[in-house]
Design a protein around this motif. Structure first.
Motif, mmCIF file in Angstrom:
data_model
loop_
_atom_site.group_PDB
_atom_site.id
_atom_site.type_symbol
_atom_site.label_atom_id
_atom_site.label_comp_id
_atom_site.label_asym_id
_atom_site.label_seq_id
_atom_site.Cartn_x
_atom_site.Cartn_y
_atom_site.Cartn_z
ATOM 1 N N UNK A 1 13.057 38.359 11.817
ATOM 2 C CA UNK A 1 12.016 37.405 12.214
ATOM 3 C C UNK A 1 12.544 36.403 13.231
ATOM 4 N N UNK A 2 13.782 35.961 13.053
ATOM 5 C CA UNK A 2 14.367 35.010 13.999
ATOM 6 C C UNK A 2 14.506 35.623 15.384
ATOM 7 N N UNK A 3 14.980 36.864 15.437
ATOM 8 C CA UNK A 3 15.186 37.521 16.732
ATOM 9 C C UNK A 3 13.855 37.821 17.414
ATOM 10 N N UNK A 4 12.893 38.321 16.661
ATOM 11 C CA UNK A 4 11.581 38.618 17.241
ATOM 12 C C UNK A 4 10.907 37.329 17.718
ATOM 13 N N UNK A 5 11.004 36.267 16.924
ATOM 14 C CA UNK A 5 10.390 34.987 17.311
ATOM 15 C C UNK A 5 11.000 34.425 18.590
ATOM 16 N N UNK B 1 6.573 52.074 22.682
ATOM 17 C CA UNK B 1 5.246 51.589 23.054
ATOM 18 C C UNK B 1 5.341 50.078 23.212
ATOM 19 N N UNK B 2 4.334 49.477 23.799
ATOM 20 C CA UNK B 2 4.277 48.023 23.898
ATOM 21 C C UNK B 2 3.391 47.514 22.774
ATOM 22 N N UNK C 1 9.648 46.526 22.481
ATOM 23 C CA UNK C 1 8.283 46.394 21.978
ATOM 24 C C UNK C 1 7.521 45.255 22.633
ATOM 25 N N UNK C 2 8.220 44.258 23.158
ATOM 26 C CA UNK C 2 7.578 43.052 23.676
ATOM 27 C C UNK C 2 7.588 42.991 25.201
ATOM 28 N N UNK C 3 7.645 44.143 25.836
ATOM 29 C CA UNK C 3 7.510 44.187 27.291
ATOM 30 C C UNK C 3 8.582 44.962 28.013
ATOM 31 N N UNK C 4 9.746 45.120 27.397
ATOM 32 C CA UNK C 4 10.807 45.855 28.064
ATOM 33 C C UNK C 4 10.486 47.323 28.245
ATOM 34 N N UNK C 5 9.810 47.912 27.266
ATOM 35 C CA UNK C 5 9.410 49.316 27.390
ATOM 36 C C UNK C 5 8.400 49.524 28.506
ATOM 37 N N UNK C 6 7.505 48.566 28.678
ATOM 38 C CA UNK C 6 6.539 48.597 29.780
ATOM 39 C C UNK C 6 7.253 48.566 31.126
ATOM 40 N N UNK C 7 8.209 47.673 31.264
ATOM 41 C CA UNK C 7 8.945 47.580 32.529
ATOM 42 C C UNK C 7 9.716 48.859 32.827
#
Length: 413
Positions: free
Chosen positions: A14-18, A348-349, A402-408
């Motif tokens: 949770x800390x890392x994702x936040x 996926x994003x 998951x938070x944008x790196x895969x999209x890039x």
């Protein structure tokens, strides 16, 4: 795995994702240079169409009477009926309260005091403040060359804002060809309503011109449940004759948002759109027949989510993104993120905000991060139970993807 070890792992996740900076890959937000198109502040949050639709479940006022009121009076009515007369249990109302709390405001102070706080901000400074609170490093705009309020900013020489990227929205081109063809002709593109002559080449030139002007990352359209492909329809002809060739040449993905049913209740205006089940064999054909074209896809109907994830297992030119509109509620975010991880791993994003009001990215990313972190933690605990340990670097890698790196990474393929 002991309870103590499990709790420690969950806290780490949770800390890392936040703390992971987010690329918000699809919004309806604007850079400050677009002036009045950049919406922010308490009144804009309250008259957002999600809350308008909910408020009308309580209102006795007619639609026309409501729309004739000032924005401030509309906001006051919505605040009273959703936050005073009723408990704010829905996700949109909870989102307003989360946003106010994160901004350091006390909702009990009342609308006048909170309005005064927002009024002190300059738009450019407020963008920085909100993005910092939301943990968002880049916001992707949805930009339409068919918008008469937006287009003049581009034509006046807007050159960009480092906090924002751009997507080229082409809904009128595909969904309203009969009216768009004459418009393109007036702008100097040699197109014919019956697709004769240079029409497809000229539509590609139009896309090329605007993608270059915007430095667009992808081309996008939202589609009704009835969308069929292949078909003897203007939209299918344009996709085959212009959109796919342009995407193939440029390398830009074609973003498809399936499932919106427009104006099921016209009296609600923007709040009156609904949802329907899409036939995703259309997407399957597009991916199979065009392996050299990249597709970004999200679907609005819950019942389409599993099929979409299965198709993504079969086609590497398909990248799923986010949970759109009616899917953006905690229970469905949890269910769908879990299912996607179990079928696709982190390829996926996980989310996009779809925000129309700048402040909304605060609550949308706060709420989504909590759920994404919970789902990831469950999966790491499952692995730990069978002897597979996960360090912080691995968690950071997965969260970033998951938070944008895969999209890039998908854009660079």
């Amino acid at each position: 795995m002991s309870t103590q070890t499990s709790a420690a792992l969950r806290e780490r996740v949770q800390r890392i994702v936040a703390g992971m900076p987010v690329y918000d890959i699809h919004t309806h937000l604007y850079a400050p240079a677009f002036q009045d198109l950049l919406l922010f502040g308490l009144d804009e949050q309250l008259i957002y169409h999600y809350l308008v639709a909910e408020a009308f479940r309580h209102f006795t006022i007619s639609y026309d009477e409501f729309w004739a009121l000032s924005k401030e009076r509309q906001a006051e009515m919505i605040w009273d009926v959703l936050f005073v007369q009723n408990t704010p249990l829905s996700e949109p109302t909870r989102g307003v309260l989360t946003t106010l709390h994160k901004l350091g405001l006390d909702a009990r102070d009342g609308l006048p005091a909170m309005r005064g706080w927002f009024a002190k901000w300059k738009p450019a400074d407020y963008v920085d403040h909100v993005m910092e609170l939301a943990g968002v490093h880049t916001i992707c705009m949805t930009n339409s060359p068919f918008d008469d309020l937006e287009r003049p900013v581009w034509e006046a020489g807007y050159t960009g804002d480092s906090r924002f990227s751009h997507a080229l929205r082409i809904d009128p081109l595909l969904m309203d060809w009969d009216n768009t063809a004459p418009l393109l002709s007036k702008r100097g593109y040699e197109v014919q309503s019956d697709f004769s002559g240079k029409t497809f080449a000229e539509v590609q030139r139009f896309l090329r011109d605007w993608a270059t002007k915007m430095n667009a990352l992808y081309v996008m359209v939202s589609l009704p449940p009835e969308f069929a492909y292949p078909a003897d329809t203007p939209i299918a002809k344009l996709i085959d004759g212009a959109i796919l060739p342009f995407c193939r040449e440029s390398g830009l993905p074609f973003a498809l948002m399936f499932g919106v049913r427009r104006a099921v209740n016209p009296g609600l205006k923007l709040a009156g759109d609904g949802v329907g089940l899409s036939d995703l064999t259309t997407l399957q054909r597009l991916c199979a027949e065009n392996p050299d074209v990249k597709f970004l896809v999200t679907v609005l109907q819950r019942e389409n989510q599993h099929e979409l994830a299965v198709q993504a297992r079969k086609f590497r030119n398909l990248h799923i993104f986010g949970l759109w509109w009616f899917m953006n509620v905690p229970g469905l975010i949890n269910e769908t993120t879990r299912m996607r991880l179990e079928l696709l791993g982190p390829t996926f994003t996980a989310q996009h905000s779809d925000a129309r009001v700048l402040d909304q990215i605060i609550y949308k990313w706060d709420h989504s991060r909590q759920i994404i972190g919970e789902v990831l933690a469950d999966k790491y605990c499952d692995l730990a139970a069978i002897g597979w340990t996960t360090d912080d670097a691995t968690i950071e890698r997965d969260a970033k993807q998951l938070l944008g790196g895969g999209f890039e990474a998908f854009l660079k393929r």
